[in-house]
Design a protein around this motif. Structure first.
Motif, PDB file in Angstrom:
ATOM      1  N   MET A 299       0.849  -1.194   0.000  1.00 26.94           N
ATOM      2  CA  MET A 299       0.000   0.000   0.000  1.00 26.94           C
ATOM      3  C   MET A 299       0.885   1.243   0.000  1.00 26.94           C
ATOM      4  N   GLU A 300       1.157   1.745  -1.196  1.00 25.28           N
ATOM      5  CA  GLU A 300       2.009   2.938  -1.338  1.00 25.28           C
ATOM      6  C   GLU A 300       1.116   4.172  -1.450  1.00 25.28           C
ATOM      7  N   GLY A 301       0.881   4.821  -0.355  1.00 23.42           N
ATOM      8  CA  GLY A 301       0.010   5.982  -0.332  1.00 23.42           C
ATOM      9  C   GLY A 301      -1.351   5.617   0.230  1.00 23.42           C
ATOM     10  N   PRO A 302      -2.112   6.623   0.690  1.00 19.16           N
ATOM     11  CA  PRO A 302      -1.971   8.063   0.411  1.00 19.16           C
ATOM     12  C   PRO A 302      -1.395   8.902   1.553  1.00 19.16           C
ATOM     13  N   PHE A 303      -0.652   8.295   2.480  1.00 14.45           N
ATOM     14  CA  PHE A 303      -0.246   8.992   3.707  1.00 14.45           C
ATOM     15  C   PHE A 303       1.142   9.615   3.577  1.00 14.45           C
ATOM     16  N   PHE A 304       1.266  10.563   2.658  1.00 13.89           N
ATOM     17  CA  PHE A 304       2.578  11.086   2.288  1.00 13.89           C
ATOM     18  C   PHE A 304       2.692  12.597   2.470  1.00 13.89           C
TER      19      PHE A 304
ATOM     20  N   HIS B 222       8.081   8.619   0.797  1.00 14.65           N
ATOM     21  CA  HIS B 222       7.636   9.921   0.294  1.00 14.65           C
ATOM     22  C   HIS B 222       7.545  10.908   1.453  1.00 14.65           C
ATOM     23  N   THR B 223       8.694  11.105   2.070  1.00 15.01           N
ATOM     24  CA  THR B 223       8.758  11.844   3.324  1.00 15.01           C
ATOM     25  C   THR B 223       9.800  12.952   3.286  1.00 15.01           C
ATOM     26  N   ASN B 224       9.449  14.062   3.910  1.00 11.95           N
ATOM     27  CA  ASN B 224      10.391  15.170   4.059  1.00 11.95           C
ATOM     28  C   ASN B 224      10.954  15.204   5.478  1.00 11.95           C
ATOM     29  N   ALA B 225      10.886  14.055   6.159  1.00 11.56           N
ATOM     30  CA  ALA B 225      11.319  13.971   7.556  1.00 11.56           C
ATOM     31  C   ALA B 225      12.802  14.281   7.698  1.00 11.56           C
ATOM     32  N   ASP B 226      13.134  14.951   8.798  1.00 10.88           N
ATOM     33  CA  ASP B 226      14.536  15.106   9.131  1.00 10.88           C
ATOM     34  C   ASP B 226      14.977  13.877   9.936  1.00 10.88           C
ATOM     35  N   TYR B 227      16.220  13.880  10.364  1.00  4.34           N
ATOM     36  CA  TYR B 227      16.771  12.725  11.089  1.00  4.34           C
ATOM     37  C   TYR B 227      15.942  12.382  12.323  1.00  4.34           C
ATOM     38  N   ASP B 228      15.633  13.362  13.138  1.00  5.39           N
ATOM     39  CA  ASP B 228      14.907  13.104  14.378  1.00  5.39           C
ATOM     40  C   ASP B 228      13.506  12.554  14.107  1.00  5.39           C
ATOM     41  N   GLN B 229      12.848  13.085  13.100  1.00  5.12           N
ATOM     42  CA  GLN B 229      11.509  12.598  12.770  1.00  5.12           C
ATOM     43  C   GLN B 229      11.547  11.168  12.242  1.00  5.12           C
ATOM     44  N   ALA B 230      12.591  10.853  11.463  1.00  6.65           N
ATOM     45  CA  ALA B 230      12.737   9.480  10.974  1.00  6.65           C
ATOM     46  C   ALA B 230      13.031   8.519  12.123  1.00  6.65           C
ATOM     47  N   VAL B 231      13.906   8.929  13.028  1.00  2.75           N
ATOM     48  CA  VAL B 231      14.200   8.105  14.205  1.00  2.75           C
ATOM     49  C   VAL B 231      12.923   7.842  14.989  1.00  2.75           C
ATOM     50  N   ALA B 232      12.095   8.869  15.146  1.00  2.00           N
ATOM     51  CA  ALA B 232      10.830   8.701  15.861  1.00  2.00           C
ATOM     52  C   ALA B 232       9.927   7.693  15.160  1.00  2.00           C
ATOM     53  N   GLY B 233       9.955   7.698  13.823  1.00  3.55           N
ATOM     54  CA  GLY B 233       9.174   6.729  13.059  1.00  3.55           C
ATOM     55  C   GLY B 233       9.631   5.309  13.310  1.00  3.55           C
ATOM     56  N   PHE B 234      10.954   5.114  13.355  1.00  6.56           N
ATOM     57  CA  PHE B 234      11.476   3.778  13.650  1.00  6.56           C
ATOM     58  C   PHE B 234      11.164   3.365  15.085  1.00  6.56           C
ATOM     59  N   GLN B 235      11.300   4.291  16.006  1.00  3.68           N
ATOM     60  CA  GLN B 235      11.006   3.980  17.404  1.00  3.68           C
ATOM     61  C   GLN B 235       9.533   3.632  17.599  1.00  3.68           C
ATOM     62  N   ALA B 236       8.662   4.232  16.779  1.00  5.77           N
ATOM     63  CA  ALA B 236       7.235   3.928  16.871  1.00  5.77           C
ATOM     64  C   ALA B 236       6.906   2.548  16.327  1.00  5.77           C
ATOM     65  N   GLY B 237       7.777   2.016  15.423  1.00  5.55           N
ATOM     66  CA  GLY B 237       7.539   0.671  14.913  1.00  5.55           C
ATOM     67  C   GLY B 237       7.755   0.458  13.432  1.00  5.55           C
ATOM     68  N   ALA B 238       8.160   1.481  12.688  1.00  6.26           N
ATOM     69  CA  ALA B 238       8.478   1.287  11.271  1.00  6.26           C
ATOM     70  C   ALA B 238       9.746   0.446  11.148  1.00  6.26           C
ATOM     71  N   THR B 239       9.799  -0.437  10.164  1.00  5.14           N
ATOM     72  CA  THR B 239      10.941  -1.341  10.017  1.00  5.14           C
ATOM     73  C   THR B 239      11.446  -1.432   8.577  1.00  5.14           C
ATOM     74  N   GLN B 240      11.073  -0.459   7.749  1.00  5.57           N
ATOM     75  CA  GLN B 240      11.514  -0.482   6.361  1.00  5.57           C
ATOM     76  C   GLN B 240      11.537   0.940   5.815  1.00  5.57           C
ATOM     77  N   VAL B 241      12.320   1.129   4.738  1.00  3.03           N
ATOM     78  CA  VAL B 241      12.324   2.395   4.011  1.00  3.03           C
ATOM     79  C   VAL B 241      12.018   2.097   2.549  1.00  3.03           C
ATOM     80  N   THR B 242      11.040   2.793   2.022  1.00  3.61           N
ATOM     81  CA  THR B 242      10.615   2.604   0.630  1.00  3.61           C
ATOM     82  C   THR B 242      11.539   3.370  -0.308  1.00  3.61           C
TER      83      THR B 242
END
Length: 366
Positions: A119-124, A185-205
């Motif tokens: 599921m690529e999108g629509p949360f970008f 499809h993210t404009n996240a900076d380092y800290d925001q990406a780290v937060a995404g991984f800490q929340a439970g993301a385990t892959q990068v598209t």
């Protein structure tokens, strides 16, 4: 059946001169039927798994028709990509429901196995939407994903999200036990990406594409992913999206345990240059490069995964063993299907691709 004299890609990630046995559609320790096949001069590798592509041969997954899905599955299988996890696009929920219902009804007829939906999108992020249609972008919605999963009969395996969008971290935390969550499809900076991984993301598209860049003072999503040793990263290896030297550097940084080769192919794959469509947007293909006509942004690739594997080996100078690993067992692990697919081991489904010395597909068994 006994397949002899081939160079077999083993579960240890190396090629061996050994026999393969197939019994009742699965690899086996031995075979009693007496049939033999001479694979002299061939590399024998597991069937490839593409967990991120949109279409080929003029057909798109989002066409939501049995005919398009069968056409896609037939082409992919003929190129050794015997397991497919096609990706949807940023579209309205009602349209996605039709796409997923069509996938749920898919009946294999000589083509590839449909092993999941991406599921690529629509949360970008709007800024990094790439070829995604901005008109349909929306905030992450866990209830919507669950509704669509019901329509898909449980086939959605990967869900993409930009972690900096409103509500994204709560979305990831809520769904992490049900799906693999991937930053995309993210404009996240380092800290925001780290937060995404800490929340439970385990892959990068599609690493590097559709995200903030990596800078010595702003490491971004790439830097955050590099430090998170438990996450997979997808890599488009068509020679357009990521330059060959960068592919080499990525293998040095991440290693072949964490990279997943993908094609991100669109309906123009296997077709001549011309006008096509992706996610409701017009796309022009010239010289094999696909561009969204309205925005000038790259719109997926026109290479299939086997062509990407060859590019990785021949142009990026990555060892064949590493390239095969990243197109077989790694995507199988990402999708949670490694018990059945992804390697040549007794008990697993007998999926076998014969490559000649030039890495051209000479036969596909599955």
């Amino acid at each position: 059946m006994r397949v002899r004299n081939g160079r077999v890609f083993g579960p240890d990630g190396k090629f061996h001169n050994q026999d393969i046995y197939i019994e009742n559609g699965r690899f086996a320790a031995e075979s009693r039927d007496g049939r033999e096949f001479d694979a002299s001069g061939c590399y024998l590798i597991p069937g490839l798994t593409d967990l991120h592509f949109h279409g080929c041969m003029g057909a798109d997954f989002c066409d939501a028709t049995p005919e398009s899905l069968l056409r896609i599955a037939s082409y992919e299988a003929s190129n050794g990509i015997v397991n497919i996890c096609p990706a949807s696009m940023t579209l309205p929920e009602a349209q996605l429901r039709k796409v997923y219902q069509n996938a749920a009804a898919y009946q294999q007829q000589g083509g590839s196995h449909l092993v999941g939906i991406h599921m690529e999108g629509p949360f970008f992020s709007y800024e990094k939407r790439g070829a995604q249609n901005a008109a349909y972008l929306m905030a992450p919605d866990a209830a919507m994903v669950r509704r669509l999963q019901k329509a898909a009969d449980g086939k959605i395996k990967l869900v993409d999200v930009a972690p900096e969008t409103e509500g994204a971290l709560a979305f990831i935390r809520e769904l992490k036990g049900e799906f693999r969550l991937s930053l995309a499809h993210t404009n996240a900076d380092y800290d925001q990406a780290v937060a995404g991984f800490q929340a439970g993301a385990t892959q990068v598209t599609h690493l590097y594409n559709g995200m903030s860049g990596m800078n010595h003072r702003a490491p971004g999503v790439v830097g955050a992913a590099l430090e998170n040793e438990s996450c997979f990263v997808e890599l488009i290896c068509d020679g357009v999206h990521v330059a060959a030297p960068m592919i080499r550097n990525t293998f040095k940084m991440f290693g072949d345990d964490r990279i997943i080769l993908i094609s991100d192919s669109i309906s123009a794959t296997g077709m001549p240059d011309g006008m096509y469509e992706l996610g409701g947007q017009a796309v022009r293909v010239e010289g094999g490069t696909a561009i969204v006509t309205a925005t000038g942004k790259i719109a997926g690739s026109t290479s299939n995964l086997m062509e990407c594997l060859r590019f990785v080996v021949k142009e990026a100078k990555i060892p064949l063993e590493s390239a095969v690993k990243c197109a077989t067992i790694n995507p199988a692990k990402s999708l949670g299907i490694e018990d059945e697919y992804g390697s040549i081991e007794p008990g697993k489904r007998a999926q076998l691709v014969f490559l000649d010395e030039d890495l051209a597909v000479s036969a596909v068994w599955f």
